[in-house]
Enzyme design. Structure first.
Site, PDB file in Angstrom:
ATOM      1  N   GLY A  32     -84.613  65.337  -9.765  1.00 47.89           N
ATOM      2  CA  GLY A  32     -83.922  66.605  -9.966  1.00 47.89           C
ATOM      3  C   GLY A  32     -82.716  66.493 -10.887  1.00 47.89           C
ATOM      4  CG  ASP A  34     -78.882  61.661  -8.810  1.00 45.11           C
ATOM      5  OD1 ASP A  34     -77.927  61.372  -9.546  1.00 45.11           O
ATOM      6  OD2 ASP A  34     -79.257  60.937  -7.868  1.00 45.11           O
TER       7      ASP A  34
END
Length: 169
Positions: A32, A34
């Site tokens: 995602g 991150d």
């Protein structure tokens, strides 16, 4: 007084002092937001995560690293609760925003971009993720002058825009 705005786009391209990363407790990159931040920031981001957070970071807490190759100066990493795994304490979600703004103040950041923390792979219901973001940001005592909530999808952008408008009206 902190101004709050909604934008649709990619958090890795935001030209602000600090972007906020929805990290995991290990602080070693992930999926995602991150993963996107780590890829765009380059290996310097992971190296700084390892150096600053050898034991990771607790849910609801925040800390900072270099932004590496990103246009921002810093990345403020925060670990949201994983709703999909049963972490449903809303105070932890609110803490992510508050702690991120505290870290921004410590850094002297004047502009910060946030994603919707926990609303992606962590499965927090989007309507409440938006409400928590607006509540925490507008209720925080912070020297940050400008906060943008960055929504990746059109539907999330409409939700965030409506919540920001409702708060400022």
């Amino acid at each position: 007084m902190t101004t709050l705005a909604a934008v649709q786009g990619d958090i890795t391209t935001q030209r602000v002092d600090a972007i906020v990363n929805a990290a995991n407790t290990a602080m070693r990159g992930g999926g995602g937001v991150d993963g996107a931040i780590h890829r765009a920031g380059g290996p310097e981001v992971l190296a700084d995560c390892i150096a600053r957070f050898p034991h990771g970071l607790a849910t609801g807490d925040a800390g900072w690293t270099t932004a590496g190759r990103l246009p921002a100066r810093w990345i403020i990493h925060t670990v949201g609760p994983n709703h999909a795994a049963g972490e449903r304490d809303r105070s932890l979600l609110l803490s992510c925003y508050r702690r991120s703004l505290e870290v921004a103040d410590q850094l002297g950041a004047r502009s910060v971009a946030f994603p919707l923390i926990s609303a992606g792979v962590y499965g927090w219901p989007v309507h409440d993720a938006v409400a928590a973001a607006v509540e925490a940001i507008t209720g925080a005592a912070s020297s940050v002058e400008s906060v943008v909530l960055v929504a990746h999808s059109t539907s999330d952008f409409h939700r965030v825009s409506a919540a920001v408008r409702a708060h400022t009206d």
